[in-house]
Design an enzyme around this catalytic site. Sequence first.
Site, PDB file in Angstrom:
ATOM      1  N   ASN A  89      -4.525   5.756  -1.113  1.00  0.00           N
ATOM      2  CA  ASN A  89      -4.041   5.789   0.264  1.00  0.00           C
ATOM      3  C   ASN A  89      -3.389   7.120   0.610  1.00  0.00           C
ATOM      4  O   ASN A  89      -3.432   7.561   1.760  1.00  0.00           O
ATOM      5  CB  ASN A  89      -3.066   4.635   0.523  1.00  0.00           C
ATOM      6  CG  ASN A  89      -3.809   3.315   0.656  1.00  0.00           C
ATOM      7  OD1 ASN A  89      -5.035   3.304   0.765  1.00  0.00           O
ATOM      8  ND2 ASN A  89      -3.098   2.222   0.628  1.00  0.00           N
TER       9      ASN A  89
ATOM     10  N   SER B  35       0.824  -1.208   0.000  1.00  0.00           N
ATOM     11  CA  SER B  35       0.000   0.000   0.000  1.00  0.00           C
ATOM     12  C   SER B  35       0.851   1.246   0.000  1.00  0.00           C
ATOM     13  O   SER B  35       0.377   2.322  -0.372  1.00  0.00           O
ATOM     14  CB  SER B  35      -0.856   0.054   1.266  1.00  0.00           C
ATOM     15  OG  SER B  35      -1.561  -1.126   1.430  1.00  0.00           O
TER      16      SER B  35
ATOM     17  N   GLU C  52      -4.935  -0.280  -8.428  1.00  0.00           N
ATOM     18  CA  GLU C  52      -3.883   0.654  -8.834  1.00  0.00           C
ATOM     19  C   GLU C  52      -2.714  -0.174  -9.367  1.00  0.00           C
ATOM     20  O   GLU C  52      -2.176  -1.010  -8.644  1.00  0.00           O
ATOM     21  CB  GLU C  52      -3.437   1.513  -7.652  1.00  0.00           C
ATOM     22  CG  GLU C  52      -4.473   2.551  -7.248  1.00  0.00           C
ATOM     23  CD  GLU C  52      -4.135   3.287  -5.965  1.00  0.00           C
ATOM     24  OE1 GLU C  52      -4.502   4.447  -5.825  1.00  0.00           O
ATOM     25  OE2 GLU C  52      -3.501   2.682  -5.070  1.00  0.00           O
TER      26      GLU C  52
ATOM     27  N   HIS D 217      -2.167  -3.093  -6.732  1.00  0.00           N
ATOM     28  CA  HIS D 217      -2.732  -2.734  -5.432  1.00  0.00           C
ATOM     29  C   HIS D 217      -4.247  -2.876  -5.445  1.00  0.00           C
ATOM     30  O   HIS D 217      -4.963  -2.058  -6.012  1.00  0.00           O
ATOM     31  CB  HIS D 217      -2.324  -1.297  -5.073  1.00  0.00           C
ATOM     32  CG  HIS D 217      -2.782  -0.881  -3.722  1.00  0.00           C
ATOM     33  ND1 HIS D 217      -3.428   0.306  -3.471  1.00  0.00           N
ATOM     34  CD2 HIS D 217      -2.708  -1.521  -2.528  1.00  0.00           C
ATOM     35  CE1 HIS D 217      -3.717   0.375  -2.191  1.00  0.00           C
ATOM     36  NE2 HIS D 217      -3.291  -0.714  -1.598  1.00  0.00           N
TER      37      HIS D 217
HETATM   38  N1  LIG Z   1      -5.533  -4.385   4.831  1.00  0.00           N
HETATM   39  C1  LIG Z   1      -5.829  -3.622   3.814  1.00  0.00           C
HETATM   40  O1  LIG Z   1      -6.876  -2.968   3.811  1.00  0.00           O
HETATM   41  C2  LIG Z   1      -4.897  -3.537   2.626  1.00  0.00           C
HETATM   42  C3  LIG Z   1      -5.377  -3.022   1.428  1.00  0.00           C
HETATM   43  C4  LIG Z   1      -4.561  -3.022   0.298  1.00  0.00           C
HETATM   44  C5  LIG Z   1      -3.262  -3.497   0.404  1.00  0.00           C
HETATM   45  N2  LIG Z   1      -2.796  -3.974   1.601  1.00  0.00           N
HETATM   46  C6  LIG Z   1      -1.426  -4.489   1.632  1.00  0.00           C
HETATM   47  O2  LIG Z   1      -1.479  -5.897   1.550  1.00  0.00           O
HETATM   48  C7  LIG Z   1      -0.397  -6.478   2.256  1.00  0.00           C
HETATM   49  C8  LIG Z   1      -0.941  -7.461   3.292  1.00  0.00           C
HETATM   50  O3  LIG Z   1      -1.728  -6.773   4.241  1.00  0.00           O
HETATM   51  P1  LIG Z   1      -2.869  -7.515   5.073  1.00  0.00           P
HETATM   52  O4  LIG Z   1      -3.679  -6.454   5.705  1.00  0.00           O
HETATM   53  O5  LIG Z   1      -3.533  -8.527   4.245  1.00  0.00           O
HETATM   54  O6  LIG Z   1      -1.990  -8.237   6.203  1.00  0.00           O
HETATM   55  P2  LIG Z   1      -2.412  -9.424   7.181  1.00  0.00           P
HETATM   56  O7  LIG Z   1      -1.608  -9.232   8.413  1.00  0.00           O
HETATM   57  O8  LIG Z   1      -3.874  -9.531   7.308  1.00  0.00           O
HETATM   58  O9  LIG Z   1      -1.914 -10.731   6.391  1.00  0.00           O
HETATM   59  C9  LIG Z   1      -0.560 -10.998   6.119  1.00  0.00           C
HETATM   60  C10 LIG Z   1      -0.412 -12.496   5.915  1.00  0.00           C
HETATM   61  O10 LIG Z   1       0.906 -12.772   5.427  1.00  0.00           O
HETATM   62  C11 LIG Z   1       1.366 -13.988   6.022  1.00  0.00           C
HETATM   63  N3  LIG Z   1       2.814 -14.013   5.944  1.00  0.00           N
HETATM   64  C12 LIG Z   1       3.709 -13.338   6.701  1.00  0.00           C
HETATM   65  N4  LIG Z   1       4.951 -13.627   6.292  1.00  0.00           N
HETATM   66  C13 LIG Z   1       4.861 -14.500   5.253  1.00  0.00           C
HETATM   67  C14 LIG Z   1       5.794 -15.158   4.427  1.00  0.00           C
HETATM   68  N5  LIG Z   1       7.110 -14.972   4.575  1.00  0.00           N
HETATM   69  N6  LIG Z   1       5.341 -15.996   3.486  1.00  0.00           N
HETATM   70  C15 LIG Z   1       4.029 -16.198   3.318  1.00  0.00           C
HETATM   71  N7  LIG Z   1       3.081 -15.583   4.079  1.00  0.00           N
HETATM   72  C16 LIG Z   1       3.496 -14.747   5.032  1.00  0.00           C
HETATM   73  C17 LIG Z   1       0.812 -13.916   7.427  1.00  0.00           C
HETATM   74  O11 LIG Z   1       0.729 -15.218   7.996  1.00  0.00           O
HETATM   75  C18 LIG Z   1      -0.586 -13.290   7.184  1.00  0.00           C
HETATM   76  O12 LIG Z   1      -1.566 -14.277   6.978  1.00  0.00           O
HETATM   77  C19 LIG Z   1       0.382  -5.331   2.852  1.00  0.00           C
HETATM   78  O13 LIG Z   1       1.434  -4.999   1.995  1.00  0.00           O
HETATM   79  C20 LIG Z   1      -0.653  -4.216   2.894  1.00  0.00           C
HETATM   80  O14 LIG Z   1      -0.075  -2.942   2.860  1.00  0.00           O
HETATM   81  C21 LIG Z   1      -3.597  -4.024   2.695  1.00  0.00           C
END
Ligand SMILES: NC(=O)c1ccc[n+]([C@@H]2O[C@H](COP(=O)([O-])OP(=O)(O)OC[C@H]3O[C@@H](n4cnc5c(N)ncnc54)[C@H](O)[C@@H]3O)[C@@H](O)[C@H]2O)c1
Length: 596
Positions: free
Chosen positions: A192, A121, A154, A142
Amino acid sequence: MAREFTSVGVVGLGTMGAGIVEVFARNGIDVVAVEISDGALERGRANLTGSTDRAVARGKLAEADRDALLSRVDFQVGLDALHSVDLVIEAVPEHLDLKQRLFAELDRICRPETILATNTSSLSVTEISVATGRPNQVIGIHFFNPAPVMKLVEVVRTVVTSAEVVADVEALCARLGKVDVTINDRAGFIANALLFGYLNHAVAMYESHYATREDIDAAMKLGCGLPMGPLALMDLIGLDTAYEILDTMYRRGGRDRRHAPVPLLKQMVTAGLLGRKSGRGFYTYERPGSPKVVPDERTPAATGPALADGARAIAKVGVVGSGTMATGIIEVFAKAGYEVVSVTRGAEKSAKVCEAVKTSLNKGVVRGKLSEHDRDAALGRVTWSATLDHLADVDLVVEAVVEELSVKKALFASLDEICKPGVVLATTTSSLPVIDVAMATHRPADVVGLHFFNPAPVMPLVEIVRTIRTSEETTVTARAVCAALGKTGVVCADRSGFVVNALLFPYLNDAVRMLEASYSSADDIDHAMKLGCGYPMGPFELLDVVGLDVSLAIQRELYLELREPGFAPAPLLEHLVTAGYLGRKTGRGFRDHTNR
Ligand SMILES: NC(=O)c1ccc[n+]([C@@H]2O[C@H](COP(=O)([O-])OP(=O)(O)OC[C@H]3O[C@@H](n4cnc5c(N)ncnc54)[C@H](O)[C@@H]3O)[C@@H](O)[C@H]2O)c1
């Protein structure tokens, strides 16, 4: 010919990853879904089945389609399972070092032609890409939360991403039924960069007890038509993820203080309050992962009749003013059964207001929203006057005269002399300090802000502005009156912009700055906020409707009161106003409306 993607890998099956798996599998693409451990894999699987089961329950997905969708997903622990996919997208936590290590590994495991994508993000896609030997095949894709629902993607190209890779990914987005905007690699991209300052500001309001969580969220939902309030959205995003995004944006985006995460966020993350995914964040949820909010110790007890406990009885209401707001407010009170005394500055103005109220009520009749009998009864409750003396026996006065402090102060001084003791005196000001108006009287405890939104008969929100001198009884009375009007009253402190404008206008101003910096076009920015965040209008559409002069005036007030450098009005906004491009009302603002 665009590249054909038959199988993709998704790494990390948390909030975003599970949703991204669902998007691909729904569109007939095989997915290798990878997690770091067996436990995490099971949680990821549960995220996916939970979401698809809800879609089935809501009738949005047939059972057979769900089964076919799930059969396309191969759940695996470890990256080795990704050796032969066409594209990998990662959604692991928002840490640069973690993502760089992951990309180095993927570069080693995946076929040379595989595209490697990040769902980051806020981190630099460029910095992630250089951890691989193929930075020209690394790109940002994204998605927005929830990925199966939000239409926007995005697509982030770095200076080295190859044009074919960009085109292939754009075609893939179209195949997934998504709308993409392709942009360069900048902290927070479009959505964002505009969203997170607002979210952080809302958390700061909550932290400083400016308003309750329910009131902050209700204000933005009802005042701006947003699909959810900022604190509920923080819970959906995940507080740990939101913290990391803010922290990165602060460091990458020019150290704008508005992105420095509010201390409360860090405390909540440390305490394990991560939002929906942990079952508790700003709100409490039925169980981890559930979208259902359940009452907790912060849930307001008073709903229904209890709301009126300690409130003064209000039967007769004076409305002072003859503009759009006064007209709407007269109608609202009269329809709700209050006796109304309208006071204007002359018989001619009274006749005009009366006509406007009639016209509006008649529209209600034509649309079948009001019976002729109720219209006549409402009109029968209003008396029209041109002298404040007729307010001697009302229980509440709502002032909606011109937005000038000297005029309002003089009016309140007169009301102080004329009105009986115990009357609640309310101002509808949208930008002046209520305390200044209150101190023009000898009864500041009885003075409160009642900030109605335009058009008052339609908009469900009223901000109840409590000064440091407003009594509890006055606030409770204001709440009870709003409830009796069928409006949601949100209580907030007496600070510039109250809740809605303080959160809304800096975001609009930031959008102008983004346009000014030529990062993106007005159309793409509007698209991003509508399709990525579910906003009813994009910032430039909204600015043209509100009026650029009005927006500039509000932004200036916010800047002067809070002295926040990030709130300084965007020069482009100033120039457009100077040029007379004020929005729809002059035929031209950010867009030309003359031929539309
Ligand atoms: N939450 C949102 O609203 C949102 C929206 C768009 C983008 N993002 C982006 O998406 C990405 C993930 O965010 P999220 O909110 O889903 O996080 P989250 O904490 O909900 O999920 C992350 C997952 O990654 C797994 N993980 C960690 N290390 C790992 C590895 N080495 N190999 C495989 N899996 C691994 C964890 O077990 C977890 O299930 C981030 O970069 C975030 O910025 C988030």
